[in-house]
Design a protein around this motif. Sequence first.
Motif, PDB file in Angstrom:
ATOM      1  N   LYS A  52      86.256  28.690  69.391  1.00 39.95           N
ATOM      2  CA  LYS A  52      85.458  28.218  69.150  1.00 39.95           C
ATOM      3  C   LYS A  52      84.545  29.584  69.106  1.00 39.95           C
ATOM      4  O   LYS A  52      83.617  29.016  69.660  1.00 39.95           O
ATOM      5  CB  LYS A  52      85.367  26.716  70.289  1.00 39.95           C
ATOM      6  N   ALA A  53      85.037  30.435  69.127  1.00 40.00           N
ATOM      7  CA  ALA A  53      84.314  31.468  69.284  1.00 40.00           C
ATOM      8  C   ALA A  53      83.763  31.730  67.924  1.00 40.00           C
ATOM      9  O   ALA A  53      84.312  31.915  67.258  1.00 40.00           O
ATOM     10  CB  ALA A  53      84.687  32.474  70.670  1.00 40.00           C
ATOM     11  N   TYR A  72      81.115  35.118  71.170  1.00 41.41           N
ATOM     12  CA  TYR A  72      80.481  34.391  72.167  1.00 41.41           C
ATOM     13  C   TYR A  72      80.809  32.989  71.606  1.00 41.41           C
ATOM     14  O   TYR A  72      80.980  32.037  70.420  1.00 41.41           O
ATOM     15  CB  TYR A  72      79.242  34.299  71.860  1.00 41.41           C
ATOM     16  N   ASP A  73      81.206  32.029  72.456  1.00 45.36           N
ATOM     17  CA  ASP A  73      81.012  30.835  72.345  1.00 45.36           C
ATOM     18  C   ASP A  73      80.061  29.234  71.609  1.00 45.36           C
ATOM     19  O   ASP A  73      78.500  29.901  71.507  1.00 45.36           O
ATOM     20  CB  ASP A  73      81.330  29.748  73.734  1.00 45.36           C
ATOM     21  N   TRP A  74      80.134  29.437  70.102  1.00 45.65           N
ATOM     22  CA  TRP A  74      79.097  28.274  69.869  1.00 45.65           C
ATOM     23  C   TRP A  74      78.211  27.335  70.413  1.00 45.65           C
ATOM     24  O   TRP A  74      77.308  27.530  70.165  1.00 45.65           O
ATOM     25  CB  TRP A  74      80.126  27.634  68.247  1.00 45.65           C
ATOM     26  N   ASP A  75      78.551  27.146  71.613  1.00 48.76           N
ATOM     27  CA  ASP A  75      77.895  26.283  72.144  1.00 48.76           C
ATOM     28  C   ASP A  75      76.879  26.683  73.387  1.00 48.76           C
ATOM     29  O   ASP A  75      76.116  26.151  74.095  1.00 48.76           O
ATOM     30  CB  ASP A  75      78.696  24.945  72.807  1.00 48.76           C
ATOM     31  N   ASN A  76      77.332  28.210  73.339  1.00 47.75           N
ATOM     32  CA  ASN A  76      76.754  29.030  74.186  1.00 47.75           C
ATOM     33  C   ASN A  76      76.149  30.486  73.887  1.00 47.75           C
ATOM     34  O   ASN A  76      76.977  31.469  74.243  1.00 47.75           O
ATOM     35  CB  ASN A  76      77.233  29.421  75.154  1.00 47.75           C
ATOM     36  N   LEU A  77      75.244  30.243  72.658  1.00 43.39           N
ATOM     37  CA  LEU A  77      75.196  31.945  72.011  1.00 43.39           C
ATOM     38  C   LEU A  77      74.115  32.256  72.866  1.00 43.39           C
ATOM     39  O   LEU A  77      73.561  32.088  73.428  1.00 43.39           O
ATOM     40  CB  LEU A  77      74.757  31.411  70.590  1.00 43.39           C
ATOM     41  N   PRO A  78      74.278  33.709  72.700  1.00 40.23           N
ATOM     42  CA  PRO A  78      72.990  34.696  73.646  1.00 40.23           C
ATOM     43  C   PRO A  78      72.079  34.624  72.415  1.00 40.23           C
ATOM     44  O   PRO A  78      71.737  34.047  71.348  1.00 40.23           O
ATOM     45  CB  PRO A  78      73.611  36.470  73.058  1.00 40.23           C
ATOM     46  N   LYS A  79      70.797  34.884  72.705  1.00 39.00           N
ATOM     47  CA  LYS A  79      69.892  35.484  72.558  1.00 39.00           C
ATOM     48  C   LYS A  79      69.767  36.595  72.887  1.00 39.00           C
ATOM     49  O   LYS A  79      69.569  36.756  73.858  1.00 39.00           O
ATOM     50  CB  LYS A  79      68.983  34.164  73.249  1.00 39.00           C
ATOM     51  N   GLU A  85      69.613  31.860  63.786  1.00 49.61           N
ATOM     52  CA  GLU A  85      68.327  31.253  64.868  1.00 49.61           C
ATOM     53  C   GLU A  85      67.985  29.570  63.990  1.00 49.61           C
ATOM     54  O   GLU A  85      68.224  29.077  64.654  1.00 49.61           O
ATOM     55  CB  GLU A  85      67.948  31.973  65.264  1.00 49.61           C
TER      56      GLU A  85
END
Length: 142
Positions: free
Chosen positions: A18-19, A115-122, A129
């Motif tokens: 899921k990454a 990166y986990d799709w449900d917790n992407l970096p910003k 985006e």
Amino acid sequence: MEKGVPRVGVVVFLLNGKAVLLGRRRSSISDSTFALPGGHLEFGESFEECAARELKEETGLDIDKVEYLTVTNTLFLEEPKPSHYVTIFMRAFLADPNQAPQNLEPQKCDGWDWYDWDNLPKPLFRPLEKMVQEGYNPFPIG
């Protein structure tokens, strides 16, 4: 780049569980944002060929099952060098799940990570985006 000439980019949602693989850009366009691996489409190249070539050049990774997902049309008017990109989004999977990404273009990227799709970096690169905000999901259904 000539002003007023759109460029074509091809980027890859490289999926692992899921990454998704992202790198922090070092670029005149959207510097320090997190983006998918990819680059410019070359003359005579298919989207699949471009995706595989760019991913190999940037990360050293080999991919399988490359397929077209969607396209975006983005103007970057606020950048130091205003530009217009048509971005082809592809999806792929690792040919060898044990292969790890390398940063082969450190002048263009600060490094690659999953990166986990449900917790992407910003912050995310604007075309990515926009897709995330619209609820786009690059993962196969089922």
